[in-house]
Motif scaffolding. Structure first.
Motif, short mmCIF file in Angstrom:
data_model
loop_
_atom_site.label_atom_id
_atom_site.label_comp_id
_atom_site.label_asym_id
_atom_site.label_seq_id
_atom_site.Cartn_x
_atom_site.Cartn_y
_atom_site.Cartn_z
N UNK A 132 0.82 -1.21 0.00
CA UNK A 132 0.00 0.00 0.00
C UNK A 132 0.85 1.26 0.00
N UNK A 133 0.17 2.39 -0.13
CA UNK A 133 0.87 3.68 -0.24
C UNK A 133 1.15 4.32 1.11
N UNK A 134 0.58 3.81 2.21
CA UNK A 134 0.75 4.44 3.52
C UNK A 134 2.06 4.00 4.14
N UNK A 135 3.15 4.55 3.68
CA UNK A 135 4.48 4.19 4.19
C UNK A 135 4.60 4.44 5.69
N UNK A 136 3.93 5.49 6.17
CA UNK A 136 4.08 5.86 7.57
C UNK A 136 3.49 4.84 8.52
N UNK A 137 2.71 3.91 7.99
CA UNK A 137 2.19 2.86 8.86
C UNK A 137 3.31 1.97 9.37
N UNK A 138 4.39 1.93 8.63
CA UNK A 138 5.51 1.08 9.05
C UNK A 138 6.79 1.88 9.29
#
Length: 663
Positions: free
Chosen positions: A248-254
């Motif tokens: 996914x595009x939500x890099x900040x989740x990791x």
């Protein structure tokens, strides 16, 4: 006898004032000649030349009318007080009171030079290319060269806008006058995207001039940086996805901004799916969303919008730019309350929140279950999402009652700001447009001294029904001096008094202070006793004894105590009214003291001529004899010692005896 001139056989009087006192300066040379005097001096008596000066010098008139620059801040002075003429062709009409332009106090223009401006040379700014104000085109002087008029205070009139118009025109919102870099007033942490971690080390242009953003260029070929709107919600806007969309595009989740290799979570969980679980969702049992969770290949629930799972509590009234928005536009996953809709985001609505409005709780305006709205229209939340906000009165009552009805000040913004109800923005310059201009001491006192509910020394205010909830009288009736201050002269100089002054109190006083008055030696000539000779140096209190009893009580009409009266009703007119006669009755038949003495000094008796005024002319050796050799001091019948001036014998033996040393 008055001078006369003959024209066509008619004898006409010639006034002395029509004769030029000297040649005009070179700048006014074309106005030379007796027939052009009225161009500057006008006709009909002593009229001010200032209006006629401003008719020609429209640039100065423009500045004075707007209270801009040196002539705007010192507009009260007549033009001729600084620019006299008739001193010859070479006379300079413009002089520097400080000595030269480099010593000029720039604060007199209303604009303090600080920072780098303080060390700049005059010629650095006063150049033709920077003279862009409308006043430059009005100037009778050439605008092709340096000049003192025509500059504007806006930064962009002198400095290049390196932001190419993408930010506000007021550079001082981020910069100060000391240095262009760094921008001390700009804090990226206060934007919608605070910089953290590695982002703190990135140069501004790496984001705002990123070639991937299709940077536009202006007519000069200069790149125009992109400051806003600049997308930042997804890391992929600037960074390549090393996972190629697999997570996914939500890099900040990791990941964190401290470094790409620092993983935020220690294991893979729901956050690694297309729908990471955050906030309150992390505590929801799986089966709550995955209805057929027990089936290995159960149908995945929809998560494209909040309403896929949750009912809309606002019944479709939650909109931005007239379009419905999803719940996440205003709420976070940590809980429905409080809303995450910030003051910055509110700027995108029809009513941006500024000043005190930015500190209000949402519920102060977005009322719950307000009267006049059906529950079905508001939804289950019962919150009014779009309250009326076209006028201040939509939310606020009129705190001033009916006072301002029918005036130009019916809008609250005429006098107040959203930054706070107090202080008012109605200042001294605004007050000048009303019935009473504030100057002198009046410009220093607090507004409440005249308009407030507690006015020490002044009559009470009108009833609250007129004043409104604020309790402030915005239209007081007191506009002349005696409405607020005691007339210490007891009406003597008022209209109908013994010595009426057409101008009233301001004929002798100004608003700076009551003492000293503005009555100087020439002005005293308006009264019954012109000051001449030695009288010019006498303190006022020497004749006006009441001035010695200085009152310490406030002059306001209701102040406690009694203000000392100053009637100035001196009855004495002759010399004997103030001075003791040192001659007794010797010259009673001669009349006033002025037949022998002048007002410049008692001694010598400047008007006495011994040959003309005495029976004994001084001739020969007598002309060199001191007065007191003949006029000796004796005691009269009352025992007072007087110099005997008369009568004296005119015979020789009256002074000389046989063997006398007085020869």
């Amino acid at each position: 006898m008055a001078l006369t001139a003959s024209w066509a056989g008619i004898c006409l009087p010639v006034a002395h004032a029509q004769i030029s006192p000297g040649p005009l300066a070179a700048a006014h040379e074309k106005l030379e000649g007796a027939l052009q005097c009225s161009t500057c001096h006008g006709t009909g008596g002593k009229t001010s030349m200032t209006p006629r000066c401003l008719d020609c010098h429209k640039d100065i008139a423009w500045l004075a009318a707007r209270r801009l620059g040196l002539h705007g801040t010192e507009a009260a002075q007549p033009c001729a007080s600084c620019h006299p003429d008739h001193a010859g062709r070479e006379f300079k009409l413009v002089t520097w009171t400080e000595g030269d332009s480099t010593r000029f106090d720039h604060r007199r223009t209303g604009w303090l030079l600080d920072g780098r401006h303080r060390t700049a040379e005059c010629g650095d700014c006063h150049q033709a290319e920077f003279r862009r104000s409308p006043v430059a085109a009005m100037s009778r002087r050439s605008t092709s060269g340096p000049g003192w008029l025509g500059l504007d205070r806006a930064c962009g009139t002198c400095h290049e806008d390196i932001h190419r118009g993408t930010l506000a025109a007021n550079c001082l919102e981020c910069h100060d006058t000391r240095d262009w870099k760094p921008a001390p007033k700009f804090d990226h942490a206060k934007t919608r995207y605070p910089l953290t971690g590695k982002h703190l080390d990135v140069r501004c242009n790496e984001c705002h001039l990123d070639p991937k953003r299709a940077i536009a260029r202006n007519a000069a070929g200069q790149a125009i940086p992109v400051y806003r709107p600049l997308p930042f919600k997804q890391c992929s806007t600037c960074h390549e996805d090393p996972h190629r969309g697999g997570l996914g595009a939500a890099c900040a989740d990791c990941h964190e901004t401290a470094g790409f290799r620092r993983v935020a979570r220690g294991k893979f969980d729901h956050d690694r799916t297309r729908y990471p679980l955050q906030g309150r969702h992390a505590a929801v049992p799986c089966a709550k969303c995955h209805v057929d969770f027990s089936t290995p290949r159960g149908k995945k629930p929809s998560f494209s919008s909040c309403t896929a799972c949750h009912a809309d509590p606002h019944a479709g009234t939650a909109t931005l730019a007239a379009k419905p928005v999803d719940c996440v536009a205003c709420h976070g996953l940590e809980g429905f309350r409080p809303a995450t809709f910030t003051v910055s985001q509110h700027r995108n609505t029809r009513y941006p929140l500024e000043g005190k409005h930015a500190q209000l709780k949402c519920g102060a305006c977005h009322l719950k279950n307000p009267a006049g709205f059906s529950p079905s229209r508001l939804g289950s939340s019962g919150v009014l999402m779009h309250p009326s906000a076209g006028r201040c009165r939509d939310c606020h009552g009129d705190d001033h009652g009916p006072q301002l009805a029918g005036t130009e000040f019916t809008d609250c913004a005429s006098c107040h700001r959203v930054a706070g109800w107090k202080p008012t923005t109605f200042g001294i310059l605004n007050h000048a447009k009303l019935r009473l201009m504030l100057d002198g001491r009046h410009a220093e006192i607090a507004c409440s001294a005249c308009h407030g509910p507690n006015r020490p020394g002044l009559p009470p205010l009108p009833p609250r029904s007129w004043l409104g909830r604020a309790g402030v009288d915005l239209r007081p009736k007191e506009t002349d001096c005696v409405s607020c201050h005691v007339d210490t002269h007891q009406g003597r100089f008022a209209s109908g008094g013994a010595r009426p002054q057409p101008a009233g109190c301001v004929a002798c006083h100004d608003t700076r202070r009551f003492r000293p008055s503005t009555v100087d030696v020439p002005a005293h000539g308006r009264f019954a006793f012109p000051l001449e000779g030695a009288h010019r140096a006498i303190p006022c209190a020497a004749c006006h004894q009441e001035m010695k009893r200085e009152s310490r009580v406030s002059s306001l009409i209701l102040a406690s105590g009694r203000v000392q009266g100053l009637p100035f009703s001196v009855a004495a007119r002759g010399c004997e009214g103030c001075h003791t006669n040192p001659h007794g009755t010797q010259f009673a038949a001669r009349g006033s003291c002025g037949s022998c003495h002048g007002v410049d000094g008692f001694r010598p008796a400047a008007r006495f001529d011994h040959d003309r005024d005495a029976a004994f002319p001084l001739k020969g050796a007598h002309a060199a004899v001191p007065c007191l050799s003949c006029h000796v001091e004796k005691r009269n019948a009352a025992g007072t010692r007087l110099v005997i001036w008369r009568p004296l014998s005119g015979k020789c033996e009256g002074c000389h005896t046989t063997g006398s040393t007085r020869q």
